[in-house]
Scaffold this active site. Structure first.
Site, mmCIF file in Angstrom:
data_model
loop_
_atom_site.group_PDB
_atom_site.id
_atom_site.type_symbol
_atom_site.label_atom_id
_atom_site.label_comp_id
_atom_site.label_asym_id
_atom_site.label_seq_id
_atom_site.Cartn_x
_atom_site.Cartn_y
_atom_site.Cartn_z
ATOM 1 N N GLU A 233 0.753 -1.312 -0.120
ATOM 2 C CA GLU A 233 0.102 -0.029 -0.069
ATOM 3 C C GLU A 233 0.707 1.030 0.106
ATOM 4 O O GLU A 233 0.468 2.076 0.852
ATOM 5 C CB GLU A 233 -1.291 -0.067 1.324
ATOM 6 C CG GLU A 233 -1.785 -1.330 1.002
ATOM 7 C CD GLU A 233 -2.845 -1.523 2.525
ATOM 8 O OE1 GLU A 233 -2.588 -0.538 3.152
ATOM 9 O OE2 GLU A 233 -3.350 -2.429 2.385
ATOM 10 N N ASN A 281 1.783 -5.380 -3.101
ATOM 11 C CA ASN A 281 0.623 -5.639 -2.515
ATOM 12 C C ASN A 281 -0.402 -4.334 -2.289
ATOM 13 O O ASN A 281 0.163 -3.589 -1.664
ATOM 14 C CB ASN A 281 0.514 -6.567 -1.262
ATOM 15 C CG ASN A 281 -1.034 -7.034 -0.909
ATOM 16 O OD1 ASN A 281 -1.637 -7.624 -1.773
ATOM 17 N ND2 ASN A 281 -1.282 -7.054 0.304
ATOM 18 N N HIS A 317 -10.614 -6.057 -1.993
ATOM 19 C CA HIS A 317 -11.609 -5.657 -1.043
ATOM 20 C C HIS A 317 -12.896 -4.898 -1.686
ATOM 21 O O HIS A 317 -12.667 -3.769 -2.062
ATOM 22 C CB HIS A 317 -11.006 -4.885 0.063
ATOM 23 C CG HIS A 317 -10.065 -5.447 0.796
ATOM 24 N ND1 HIS A 317 -10.457 -6.426 1.827
ATOM 25 C CD2 HIS A 317 -8.639 -5.090 1.060
ATOM 26 C CE1 HIS A 317 -9.346 -6.861 2.434
ATOM 27 N NE2 HIS A 317 -8.451 -5.969 2.163
ATOM 28 N N GLU A 348 -6.616 -10.587 -1.003
ATOM 29 C CA GLU A 348 -7.361 -10.365 0.291
ATOM 30 C C GLU A 348 -8.916 -10.151 -0.026
ATOM 31 O O GLU A 348 -9.471 -9.382 0.745
ATOM 32 C CB GLU A 348 -6.669 -8.855 0.940
ATOM 33 C CG GLU A 348 -5.404 -8.999 1.269
ATOM 34 C CD GLU A 348 -4.876 -7.818 2.120
ATOM 35 O OE1 GLU A 348 -5.750 -7.077 2.604
ATOM 36 O OE2 GLU A 348 -3.516 -7.500 2.185
ATOM 37 N N ASP A 350 -12.802 -9.893 -0.072
ATOM 38 C CA ASP A 350 -14.023 -9.957 0.533
ATOM 39 C C ASP A 350 -14.938 -8.850 -0.285
ATOM 40 O O ASP A 350 -14.540 -8.129 -0.742
ATOM 41 C CB ASP A 350 -13.892 -9.782 1.988
ATOM 42 C CG ASP A 350 -13.050 -8.513 2.315
ATOM 43 O OD1 ASP A 350 -12.830 -7.701 1.778
ATOM 44 O OD2 ASP A 350 -12.242 -8.303 3.427
HETATM 45 O O1 G3I Z 1 -4.345 -5.931 19.030
HETATM 46 C C1 G3I Z 1 -5.160 -4.919 19.701
HETATM 47 C C2 G3I Z 1 -6.068 -5.149 20.785
HETATM 48 O O2 G3I Z 1 -4.845 -5.201 21.816
HETATM 49 C C3 G3I Z 1 -6.643 -4.094 21.218
HETATM 50 O O3 G3I Z 1 -7.302 -4.259 22.637
HETATM 51 C C4 G3I Z 1 -7.868 -3.729 20.155
HETATM 52 C C5 G3I Z 1 -8.871 -2.734 20.493
HETATM 53 O O4 G3I Z 1 -9.172 -2.132 19.152
HETATM 54 O O5 G3I Z 1 -7.147 -3.593 18.919
HETATM 55 C C6 G3I Z 1 -6.226 -4.742 18.631
HETATM 56 O O6 G3I Z 1 -5.664 -4.469 17.255
HETATM 57 C C7 G3I Z 1 -6.435 -4.563 16.187
HETATM 58 C C8 G3I Z 1 -5.960 -5.414 15.179
HETATM 59 O O7 G3I Z 1 -6.642 -5.466 13.787
HETATM 60 C C9 G3I Z 1 -5.743 -6.652 15.709
HETATM 61 O O8 G3I Z 1 -7.019 -7.206 16.194
HETATM 62 C C10 G3I Z 1 -6.732 -3.082 15.611
HETATM 63 O O9 G3I Z 1 -7.293 -2.168 16.508
HETATM 64 C C11 G3I Z 1 -7.157 -3.116 14.272
HETATM 65 O O10 G3I Z 1 -7.039 -1.840 13.740
HETATM 66 C C12 G3I Z 1 -6.455 -4.159 13.365
HETATM 67 O O11 G3I Z 1 -7.132 -4.013 12.051
HETATM 68 C C13 G3I Z 1 -6.330 -4.789 11.262
HETATM 69 C C14 G3I Z 1 -6.089 -3.964 10.058
HETATM 70 O O12 G3I Z 1 -5.380 -4.518 9.010
HETATM 71 C C15 G3I Z 1 -5.314 -2.810 10.569
HETATM 72 O O13 G3I Z 1 -4.795 -1.652 9.351
HETATM 73 C C16 G3I Z 1 -7.397 -6.013 10.705
HETATM 74 O O14 G3I Z 1 -7.647 -6.933 11.790
HETATM 75 C C17 G3I Z 1 -6.848 -6.443 9.279
HETATM 76 O O15 G3I Z 1 -7.822 -7.613 8.710
HETATM 77 C C18 G3I Z 1 -6.429 -5.499 8.419
HETATM 78 O O16 G3I Z 1 -5.679 -6.181 7.458
HETATM 79 C C19 G3I Z 1 -5.278 -5.270 6.470
HETATM 80 C C20 G3I Z 1 -4.055 -5.963 5.667
HETATM 81 O O17 G3I Z 1 -3.082 -6.118 6.612
HETATM 82 C C21 G3I Z 1 -3.743 -4.999 4.382
HETATM 83 N N1 G3I Z 1 -4.745 -4.546 3.481
HETATM 84 C C22 G3I Z 1 -5.972 -4.164 4.211
HETATM 85 C C23 G3I Z 1 -6.310 -5.009 5.073
HETATM 86 C C24 G3I Z 1 -7.721 -4.655 5.575
HETATM 87 O O18 G3I Z 1 -7.591 -3.472 6.415
#
Ligand code: G3I
Length: 433
Positions: A233, A281, A317, A348, A350
């Site tokens: 990205e 990616n 997405h 990725e 969905d």
């Molecule tokens: O780990 C913390 C946890 O300690 C905390 O309590 C909680 C409260 O919000 O947050 C947790 O972290 C979250 C993390 O996922 C793990 O679950 C973050 O808030 C959340 O923002 C994060 O989101 C991830 C996102 O990337 C961040 O950019 C998504 O799960 C994940 O599916 C997403 O994946 C990305 C790819 O890597 C790149 N392309 C886009 C894709 C979708 O956004």
């Protein structure tokens, strides 16, 4: 909102560049199985991917048909479908097409039995692996794993030079014990950085941090992971849908090094593993739009100056917060990148139903036609879905996804791990139906 009959558009696109009657058997007889023919004005012949490991020879715009004679084996944890799927073409022909399996009872099997094979992947979370049903479905239906969050900088290098491997190792070892291949995600990304990384400044500090991270991470997983999202990205537009004013994204990496951070990351990764597949990616580059055009020129430039890049992942997405993409546009877009001599993959996928911006009917059509667009191209090496079941989707809690805590209904399995109609439409596409 696109509402055109996408299968027809896809067929029209394929015919526009050269229909054939297929003739490779077992396809169930849709027009989509026809050989795609030459690529006309594409850039063909640029099979100079500097990585030197890409077997994709790409079309030259002059050949016709012939099915691929792959011997690759996506079912092996060390096997590599990507080494086998070149478009061999015949005399006077264009790209081969992938031939579907005669029969299959899972997505994984459909991918493994296709010729050439195609990896069917899922984003896997550490939390998910605590659930027996999740593990059972994930392993039965998929041959390929991307860690959803566990291999990002904040997880792997929470303090400078101190690495934390436990959560990532769990996923990688689970995948290997189920004979699944793993893609490393992701070596250089502006998001999910630990605080210390965002505080780096100056070219020297940032370059040293990139080098230390890539060396340690690729070194740790050296014998277990041979495919990496090296840069994620790096490009931004005015909207998350890929439209308007595409440009390099400000980040700690870009701000210190300019756009040479991309070349640098790929070169360091290649030093670490001369045989690894090294991918770029991104999201909202799935179809033909401003961002995809910009990324195409960026990647073309990298290929032309010998940067060791082997492929491009199209995140796919679909729906808020990202784009909508029709199958025909996706096919045309993937084709131009493959014609640079690169692997392409859906990395990725969905399709978000929140706020009904994508209707139920559109979702089914998109799932079928987009998977079909990739499946028909031997250079398309993998289709990864971003999660297993709806309830665990990142979209449910992502503000721009407009779900407000409701289920995005975006994936192939419901929360009882039962197959949805989306699953059936994906299976249809993998079986040439
Ligand atoms: O780990 C913390 C946890 O300690 C905390 O309590 C909680 C409260 O919000 O947050 C947790 O972290 C979250 C993390 O996922 C793990 O679950 C973050 O808030 C959340 O923002 C994060 O989101 C991830 C996102 O990337 C961040 O950019 C998504 O799960 C994940 O599916 C997403 O994946 C990305 C790819 O890597 C790149 N392309 C886009 C894709 C979708 O956004």
């Amino acid at each position: 909102m696109r509402s055109a009959p996408l299968t027809l558009l896809l067929s029209a696109f394929l015919c526009a560049i050269g229909c054939s009657d297929g003739g490779d058997g077992g396809a169930g007889g849709t027009g989509g199985q026809g050989a795609t023919g030459g690529t006309g004005g594409a850039t063909g012949g640029t099979s100079t991917s500097a990585g030197g490991t890409s077997a994709s020879t790409s079309g030259t715009g002059s050949a016709t048909g012939g099915t691929s004679a792959s011997t690759g084996d996506a079912s092996s944890s060390t096997g590599d479908a990507s080494s086998s799927a070149s478009g061999t073409g015949g005399s006077g022909g264009g790209m081969a097409v992938r031939t579907p399996a005669a029969s299959a009872s899972t997505l994984r099997e459909a991918g493994e039995k296709a010729n050439p094979p195609i990896l069917i992947g899922a984003a896997i979370s550490g939390g998910g692996l605590n659930n027996g049903d999740y593990k059972r479905v994930a392993a039965a239906e998929h041959s390929y794993v991307t860690a959803e969050n566990e291999m990002k900088w904040d997880a792997l290098e929470p303090n400078p030079g101190q690495f934390s491997w436990g959560s990532a190792d769990n996923i990688v070892n689970w995948a290997r014990s189920n004979n699944m291949k793993v893609k490393g995600h992701t070596l250089v990304w502006h998001n999910q950085l630990p605080g210390w990384a965002n505080s780096l400044s100056g070219a020297t500090q940032v370059e040293q941090a990139i080098r230390r991270h890539i060396e340690n991470v690729m070194g740790h997983f050296k014998d277990r992971i041979d495919t990496w999202d090296v840069v994620n990205e790096a490009v931004i537009t005015d909207s998350d849908t890929g439209v308007g004013n595409p440009r390099m994204r400000p980040s700690v990496f870009f701000n210190a090094l300019g756009d040479r951070f991309l070349d640098l990351a790929f070169e360091i990764a290649r030093e670490q593993d001369p045989n690894a597949k090294l991918y770029y990616n991104d999201y909202s580059i799935d179809a033909l739009n401003d961002k995809a055009d910009y990324v195409y020129e960026m990647i073309k430039g990298m290929v032309e100056r010998g940067v060791p890049i082997d492929g491009v992942g199209f995140q796919m997405h679909i729906g808020p917060p990202n784009n909508e993409a029709g199958g025909a546009d996706v096919a045309a877009n993937l084709r131009r990148f493959a014609d640079l001599g690169l692997d392409v993959l859906i990395s990725e996928m969905d399709i978000n139903r929140c706020s009904n911006q994508v209707t139920a009917e559109e979702q089914l059509t998109y799932y079928h036609d987009i998977v079909e667009a990739c499946f028909l191209m031997p250079e398309c090496k993998a289709i990864t879905f971003w999660g297993i079941n709806d309830g665990r989707s990142w979209l449910n809690s992502w503000s721009g996804a407009l779900c407000n805590g409701q289920s995005s209904q975006s994936l192939l399995f419901n929360d009882q791990y039962q197959k949805k109609e989306t699953y059936n439409r994906v299976m249809d596409a993998l079986m040439g139906r």
